[in-house]
Structure formats: structure tokens, C-alpha cells
Write an enzyme that holds these catalytic residues in place. Structure first.
Site, short mmCIF file in Angstrom:
data_model
loop_
_atom_site.label_atom_id
_atom_site.label_comp_id
_atom_site.label_asym_id
_atom_site.label_seq_id
_atom_site.Cartn_x
_atom_site.Cartn_y
_atom_site.Cartn_z
N ASN A 7 0.88 -1.16 0.00
CA ASN A 7 0.00 0.00 0.00
C ASN A 7 0.92 1.21 0.00
O ASN A 7 1.46 1.60 1.04
CB ASN A 7 -0.90 -0.03 1.23
N ARG A 74 -2.50 -2.22 -3.52
CA ARG A 74 -3.76 -1.53 -3.31
C ARG A 74 -3.70 -0.26 -4.13
O ARG A 74 -2.86 0.61 -3.91
CB ARG A 74 -3.92 -1.18 -1.84
N HIS A 163 -13.34 1.81 -0.83
CA HIS A 163 -13.39 0.71 0.16
C HIS A 163 -13.94 -0.58 -0.45
O HIS A 163 -14.40 -1.47 0.26
CB HIS A 163 -14.29 1.04 1.38
N ARG A 224 -13.60 13.92 8.15
CA ARG A 224 -14.29 14.35 6.92
C ARG A 224 -15.76 14.62 7.20
O ARG A 224 -16.39 13.87 7.95
CB ARG A 224 -14.18 13.28 5.83
N GLU A 366 -8.33 -6.28 4.40
CA GLU A 366 -8.09 -5.88 3.01
C GLU A 366 -6.82 -6.50 2.45
O GLU A 366 -6.78 -6.86 1.28
CB GLU A 366 -8.01 -4.35 2.93
#
Ligand code: ADP
Length: 384
Positions: A7, A74, A163, A224, A366
């Protein structure tokens, strides 16, 4: 098969070496502050190539003479092209690069990671696994914004969703727990980490998701805002705020942090329990917004057969799950308080037997999903 999951961020590189067949993590870590001077003022890690040398050192012990078989990346944005993981070649790398304007913080860093690996280990197959891919099955009525067509045709402005790797993995595991085929699973998946999104899954496929053109749309997140009236941006621009200032405000200074004084769910729950009204307000706004999405997605999937919590908050916060589920009474959903209080790494049901819809906690992974997808792509390529 040994798969190195990467990642790659602009200043960090997270890695995990996995034995796919055994399901084991052999070694994992993160190289940070890439491109910054070291904290002691030394030379630091100038670039991703240098970071990979550190990863290589860390892997050597774990590999014990075995070799890595493939690398899985990713990749945040796959645009409209990528609906599946793909074997990377130069053309694919350039295609990912062309999507840079859609994910300016993420895709360039992903490409840097891909090129650095190709340079260091040119013979290793590399696979890109996209955060957006699972949502490519969304119907047009879910991905269209009600704006003039040129915004879409010229600028790619539509809803993409993110996601996806997590939502797909969790939907599959939830189906298995309930004993239904993955292709027959209808439910709502709630991925609640620092970033948070809800996905409506019908017949095992994503039919709607709460993040849109960027990961800012939708739920209240750590820092956020999630959904707001877009005119607020226009208003702030007219008040003299620059695009970068507005971006910072909504992506890094909003959400739980703005409402409750902390982006961290544990801190907020503790503070609310001590009677902190701001923290309680943050939990109220976030749980209310989330419950509204569950109601909407219950409709979108034609009657959800499961509501599934996952990621840092979803897997761990008994208090936040209770706040959300308590708002779902109209759907006939009833929480089992004892089951909700259990801490476990296993997928589990936390609703009462008489709940109209079962509520599940399913841990996401993930990296595991990326490693498995990478192994599958490489195997298919070898089989030709
Ligand atoms: P990211 O999106 O960065 O991967 P995570 O999935 O790790 O985020 O989730 C981070 C969130 O999970 C934080 O708000 C954190 O407070 C929350 N969290 C982690 N562990 C717990 C816990 N034991 N109880 C409550 N919340 C937790």
C-alpha cells in the site's frame, strides 16, 4: 504462494508478506517519512526505491530462502475501466497514471510503488487491486449526479465509491456466516474506520455506496464532513477561502473531530460517558446519519437480509454500534446487548433471534483480500 501486499502512499509504504494458501502473515510493517529528512536531521529515506531496500531487509528473515511469487498493490482509483484486479504491465501502469487527476493524493503514489518494484524485481508479476472496482456494478441511477452531462463526459464527474475490496470481502464472509451463497447475498455493509462508507449489496454485487466522486461524500468520518450542501463550498469560496483551504476544512478539520473535539471513536465514547456534551453530539450526528443510510439502502437492495459492521469502529465500538442499531427500530431490528458486548476476532451475530434483520460484526482484512486476488490473477495468467 507468497504474496507481498503493498500500500504505497506519497510518504509511506505499508507492506505485508502473506502465505496465501496458509492464510498467514509472515511479516508486516510500514516505512514512513519517505522524502522527508530523518527526525534526527540525518539524510532519511529519500524515495520509494530507498524504502523498498528497507522492506527487502525486513523480508529477508521471514522468507528464509523462499522467494516472493507476486506483488499485490492496493490502488485507490480504477476509474471506469477497472472492474477487476489486473496483471500490471506498462500499459496498465499508464492507465492508472491517467487516473491521477481523479485521486491526486493516492494514484500517483501507487504508480511510484509499482515502478519501484518493477525496477527492483523486474521478473515478479504485479497485480493491481482497485478500491473502486467492486462498485463498477452500480446501476447508472446510483452513480449519476444530476448535473450537466459534460461534467461527466469531460471531467469524469460521477460517483465511483471506495473501500470496495473491504466491502466485497466482508459481504462474502457475512454470506458464509448466514449460510447463503455469496451471489444471493442482499445486505448493507458498514465499513467504519477513519474513513467510513456504507454499501448496498444486492445479489452479492454493489448497487450503491455512500462515497462518490471522492471519499468525502456520505457518512460523518473521523475528520471528513461527509454529505453537506454543495452551496456551502460556493459560499466559502465567495468569502475568500481558496480551494485548498476548503479541501483542508472538509477533509481534515471536519467530521467527528470538528463536532466532538477528537477524530478517535474511543476518545469520544469515553468523553460522552463522562458527560461531555460535545462528544455526545458528535456520536448523535454520526449515528443518525449512518442510520439514515441504512434505511435508504434497505430500500435500495429490496429488503436487506443483513446489516454488517466492519473496520476499526464497526468491529470494536460496542457503544457506537448500539447507538446506530437503536435508531433502526422501525426496521424491526433488535440488538442482543450481551452479544454486542462480546469482543472477538471472529465474524458473529449481535442481534436478537427475533430481530427482523440480523446484525453482524465481520472483521475486514483488506490485505488478505488483496493477497488472494493477486494469487488468483497470477494463477489464471500462468494457466493462460
Ligand atoms: P482506517 O480507516 O485508518 O483503517 P481503522 O479501521 O483502523 O481506520 O479505524 C479507526 C477507528 O476505529 C478510530 O476511530 C478508532 O477510535 C476506532 N477504534 C479502534 N479500536 C477501537 C476500540 N477498541 N473501541 C472503539 N473504537 C475503536
Amino acid at each position: 504462494m507468497l504474496v507481498l501486499v503493498i500500500n504505497s502512499g506519497s510518504s509511506s509504504l505499508k507492506y505485508q508478506l502473506r502465505d496465501v494458501a496458509a492464510g498467514d502473515v509472515l511479516v508486516q510493517g510500514i516505512v514512513e517519512r519517505i522524502g522527508f529528512p530523518a527526525e534526527d536531521g540525518g539524510p532519511g529515506i529519500p524515495n520509494h526505491e530507498a524504502a523498498l531496500e528497507l522492506v527487502d531487509d525486513a523480508l529477508r528473515g521471514a522468507l528464509a530462502g523462499r522467494g516472493i511469487d507476486a506483488v499485490g498493490h492496493r490502488v485507490v482509483h480504477g476509474g471506469e475501466r477497472f472492474a477487476e484486479p489486473v496483471l500490471i504491465d506498462n500499459e496498465i501502469t499508464r492507465a492508472i497514471e491517467r487516473l491521477n487527476p481523479l485521486a491526486p493524493l493516492h494514484n500517483p503514489a501507487n504508480v511510484v510503488g509499482i515502478r519501484a518494484i518493477a525496477e527492483k524485481w523486474p521478473e515478479l508479476p504485479q497485480v493491481a487491486v482497485f478500491d473502486t472496482a467492486y462498485h463498477r456494478t452500480m446501476p447508472e441511477h446510483a452513480w449519476r449526479y444530476a448535473v450537466p452531462d459534460w461534467l461527466y463526459t469531460r471531467h469524469g464527474i460521477r460517483r465511483y465509491g471506495f473501500h470496495g475490496t473491504s466491502h466485497e470481502y466482508v459481504a462474502g464472509r457475512a454470506a458464509a456466516l448466514l449460510g447463503v451463497d455469496a451471489e444471493a447475498f442482499d445486505g448493507v455493509i458498514l465499513h467504519l474506520g477513519n474513513g467510513a462508507s456504507a454499501t448496498a449489496v444486492h445479489g452479492g454485487k454493489s448497487v450503491d455506496t455512500s462515497m462518490g466522486f471522492t471519499p468525502l461524500e456520505g457518512l460523518v468520518m473521523g475528520t471528513r464532513s461527509g454529505d453537506i450542501d454543495p452551496s456551502i463550498l460556493v459560499y466559502l469560496g465567495r468569502q475568500g477561502l481558496s480551494p485548498d483551504e476548503i479541501d483542508d476544512l472538509l477533509n481534515r478539520e471536519s467530521g467527528l473531530k470538528a463536532l466532538g473535539g477528537s477524530h478517535d471513536m474511543r476518545t469520544l465514547v469515553d468523553a460522552a460517558e463522562r458527560g461531555d456534551a460535545k462528544a455526545q453530539r458528535a456520536l448523535d450526528v454520526a449515528s443518525y446519519r449512518l442510520a439514515k443510510y441504512v434505511g435508504a439502502y434497505h430500500v435500495a437492495v429490496g429488503g436487506a437480509k443483513a446489516i454488517v459492521f466492519t473496520a476499526g469502529i464497526g468491529e470494536n465500538s460496542t457503544a457506537f454500534r448500539r447507538l446506530v442499531v437503536d435508531r433502526l427500530g422501525a426496521l424491526g431490528v433488535a440488538l442482543d446487548e450481551d452479544a454486542n458486548a462480546v469482543r472477538s476476532p471472529e465474524p458473529r451475530i449481535i442481534s436478537r433471534a427475533d430481530s427482523a434483520i440480523p446484525v453482524l460484526v465481520v472483521p475486514t482484512d483488506e490485505e488478505r483480500a488483496i493477497a488472494e486476488a493477486t494469487a488468483a490473477v497470477v494463477r489464471a495468467a500462468v494457466a493462460g
